[in-house]
Write a protein that holds these residues in place. Structure first.
Motif, PDB file in Angstrom:
ATOM      1  N   ILE A  30       0.800  -1.117  -0.055  1.00 47.59           N
ATOM      2  CA  ILE A  30      -0.006  -0.294  -0.104  1.00 47.59           C
ATOM      3  C   ILE A  30       0.771   0.985   0.017  1.00 47.59           C
ATOM      4  CG2 ILE A  30      -1.808   1.379   1.372  1.00 47.59           C
ATOM      5  CD1 ILE A  30      -2.753  -1.456   2.261  1.00 47.59           C
ATOM      6  N   PHE A  31       0.874   1.885  -1.062  1.00 47.28           N
ATOM      7  CA  PHE A  31       1.671   3.210  -1.055  1.00 47.28           C
ATOM      8  C   PHE A  31       0.844   4.457  -0.418  1.00 47.28           C
ATOM      9  CE2 PHE A  31       2.850   0.574  -4.529  1.00 47.28           C
ATOM     10  CZ  PHE A  31       4.316   0.754  -4.727  1.00 47.28           C
ATOM     11  N   SER A  32       1.467   5.592  -0.063  1.00 48.98           N
ATOM     12  CA  SER A  32       1.022   6.723   0.408  1.00 48.98           C
ATOM     13  C   SER A  32       1.009   7.802  -0.613  1.00 48.98           C
ATOM     14  CB  SER A  32       1.537   7.172   1.798  1.00 48.98           C
ATOM     15  OG  SER A  32       1.405   6.278   2.868  1.00 48.98           O
ATOM     16  N   ILE A  33       2.215   7.735  -1.343  1.00 51.38           N
ATOM     17  CA  ILE A  33       2.334   8.884  -2.448  1.00 51.38           C
ATOM     18  C   ILE A  33       2.742   8.011  -3.628  1.00 51.38           C
ATOM     19  CG2 ILE A  33       3.640  10.681  -3.133  1.00 51.38           C
ATOM     20  CD1 ILE A  33       4.219  11.421  -0.082  1.00 51.38           C
ATOM     21  N   VAL A  34       2.003   8.427  -4.712  1.00 45.97           N
ATOM     22  CA  VAL A  34       2.211   7.725  -5.838  1.00 45.97           C
ATOM     23  C   VAL A  34       2.318   8.877  -6.977  1.00 45.97           C
ATOM     24  CG1 VAL A  34       1.250   5.763  -5.344  1.00 45.97           C
ATOM     25  CG2 VAL A  34      -0.230   7.352  -6.450  1.00 45.97           C
ATOM     26  N   GLU A  35       2.859   8.488  -8.170  1.00 45.77           N
ATOM     27  CA  GLU A  35       2.931   9.451  -9.257  1.00 45.77           C
ATOM     28  C   GLU A  35       1.659  10.151  -9.619  1.00 45.77           C
ATOM     29  OE1 GLU A  35       6.812   6.922 -11.290  1.00 45.77           O
ATOM     30  OE2 GLU A  35       4.867   6.820 -12.260  1.00 45.77           O
ATOM     31  N   GLN A  36       0.526   9.200  -9.700  1.00 45.28           N
ATOM     32  CA  GLN A  36      -0.696   9.878  -9.929  1.00 45.28           C
ATOM     33  C   GLN A  36      -1.788   9.461  -8.944  1.00 45.28           C
ATOM     34  OE1 GLN A  36      -1.822  11.836 -12.762  1.00 45.28           O
ATOM     35  NE2 GLN A  36      -3.445  11.951 -11.380  1.00 45.28           N
ATOM     36  N   MET A  37      -2.128  10.269  -8.059  1.00 46.16           N
ATOM     37  CA  MET A  37      -2.937   9.992  -6.863  1.00 46.16           C
ATOM     38  C   MET A  37      -3.997   9.601  -7.417  1.00 46.16           C
ATOM     39  SD  MET A  37      -1.091  10.010  -3.990  1.00 46.16           S
ATOM     40  CE  MET A  37      -2.257  10.030  -2.788  1.00 46.16           C
ATOM     41  N   PRO A  38      -5.083   8.695  -6.606  1.00 44.84           N
ATOM     42  CA  PRO A  38      -6.256   8.296  -6.877  1.00 44.84           C
ATOM     43  C   PRO A  38      -7.197   9.497  -6.926  1.00 44.84           C
ATOM     44  CG  PRO A  38      -5.445   7.034  -5.140  1.00 44.84           C
ATOM     45  CD  PRO A  38      -4.482   8.077  -5.205  1.00 44.84           C
ATOM     46  N   GLN A  39      -8.007   9.356  -7.642  1.00 45.67           N
ATOM     47  CA  GLN A  39      -9.111  10.496  -7.989  1.00 45.67           C
ATOM     48  C   GLN A  39     -10.643   9.970  -8.034  1.00 45.67           C
ATOM     49  OE1 GLN A  39      -8.366  12.362 -11.779  1.00 45.67           O
ATOM     50  NE2 GLN A  39      -6.291  12.673 -11.148  1.00 45.67           N
ATOM     51  N   PHE A  40     -11.400  10.798  -7.444  1.00 51.92           N
ATOM     52  CA  PHE A  40     -12.779  10.470  -7.426  1.00 51.92           C
ATOM     53  C   PHE A  40     -13.332  10.731  -8.499  1.00 51.92           C
ATOM     54  CE2 PHE A  40     -17.083  11.560  -6.861  1.00 51.92           C
ATOM     55  CZ  PHE A  40     -17.628  10.853  -5.570  1.00 51.92           C
ATOM     56  N   PRO A  41     -14.246   9.995  -9.151  1.00 51.22           N
ATOM     57  CA  PRO A  41     -14.680  10.091 -10.481  1.00 51.22           C
ATOM     58  C   PRO A  41     -15.430  11.556 -10.677  1.00 51.22           C
ATOM     59  CG  PRO A  41     -16.107   8.547  -9.629  1.00 51.22           C
ATOM     60  CD  PRO A  41     -15.135   8.805  -8.489  1.00 51.22           C
ATOM     61  N   GLY A  42     -15.006  12.176 -11.474  1.00 46.62           N
ATOM     62  CA  GLY A  42     -15.289  13.661 -11.782  1.00 46.62           C
ATOM     63  C   GLY A  42     -14.542  14.960 -10.895  1.00 46.62           C
ATOM     64  N   GLY A  43     -13.636  14.493 -10.050  1.00 44.43           N
ATOM     65  CA  GLY A  43     -12.703  15.306  -9.407  1.00 44.43           C
ATOM     66  C   GLY A  43     -13.335  15.677  -8.088  1.00 44.43           C
ATOM     67  N   ASP A  44     -12.383  16.518  -7.531  1.00 46.39           N
ATOM     68  CA  ASP A  44     -12.802  17.131  -6.061  1.00 46.39           C
ATOM     69  C   ASP A  44     -14.193  17.647  -6.030  1.00 46.39           C
ATOM     70  OD1 ASP A  44     -10.253  16.099  -5.328  1.00 46.39           O
ATOM     71  OD2 ASP A  44      -9.442  18.174  -5.317  1.00 46.39           O
ATOM     72  N   LYS A 117       1.280   1.703 -13.520  1.00 52.87           N
ATOM     73  CA  LYS A 117       0.337   0.540 -13.218  1.00 52.87           C
ATOM     74  C   LYS A 117      -0.306   0.832 -11.874  1.00 52.87           C
ATOM     75  CE  LYS A 117       3.259  -3.393 -14.406  1.00 52.87           C
ATOM     76  NZ  LYS A 117       3.850  -4.676 -13.954  1.00 52.87           N
ATOM     77  N   ALA A 118      -1.495   0.548 -12.068  1.00 54.19           N
ATOM     78  CA  ALA A 118      -2.523   0.996 -10.902  1.00 54.19           C
ATOM     79  C   ALA A 118      -1.928   0.334  -9.705  1.00 54.19           C
ATOM     80  CB  ALA A 118      -4.002   0.396 -10.953  1.00 54.19           C
ATOM     81  N   VAL A 119      -1.960   0.874  -8.478  1.00 53.91           N
ATOM     82  CA  VAL A 119      -1.487   0.313  -7.140  1.00 53.91           C
ATOM     83  C   VAL A 119      -2.507   0.949  -6.225  1.00 53.91           C
ATOM     84  CG1 VAL A 119       1.206   0.413  -7.809  1.00 53.91           C
ATOM     85  CG2 VAL A 119      -0.196   2.585  -6.843  1.00 53.91           C
TER      86      VAL A 119
END
Length: 131
Positions: A30-44, A117-119
């Motif tokens: 489990i990563f805490s910081i990744v190149e592309q952080m997860p996003q809620f669909p549609g954004g913040d 890759k998705a993580v």
């Protein structure tokens, strides 16, 4: 001679299988910081609308002056599901219950990526309660 070669081949493939199992466990990190952080669909902004539509101030606390932030930790899985929801801090147990109930309704997110890759990615979401 053929039996000996087959035996050596089987031994060598077992080594590869064991190595693959280790790779699988490492990919479960489990990563805490990744190149592309997860996003809620549609954004913040869509996430804020979702929270506003799916959370309520507890009726039993109305008029009692309780307010504050609930910090909810969760994991966005490789497929975007939300798992491992845990409240880190909350000013009241009823706020905790309400925030965790809202998290259970979360839609599938766009997962975080690392090296393309998705993580699995750990996140913390502050949820504000004000009467």
């Amino acid at each position: 001679m053929k039996k000996m070669i087959l035996f050596l081949f089987l031994l060598s493939t077992q080594g590869f299988m064991a190595q693959d199992a280790v790779t699988i466990r490492k990919n479960n990190e489990i990563f805490s910081i990744v190149e592309q952080m997860p996003q809620f669909p549609g954004g913040d902004s869509a996430m804020y609308v979702f929270i506003a539509n799916n959370i309520s101030y507890p009726d039993s606390l109305l008029g009692k002056g309780f307010s504050g932030k609930v910090y909810v930790q969760f994991v966005v899985e490789e497929d975007g599901r939300i798992t491992n929801v845990k409240t880190l801090r909350s000013p009241h147990d009823l706020f905790t219950k309400e925030a965790e109930k809202m998290m259970a309704k979360m839609p599938i997110w766009i997962p975080g990526t690392q090296n393309g890759k998705a993580v699995r990615t750990r996140m913390v979401l502050p949820v504000y309660f004000k009467s």
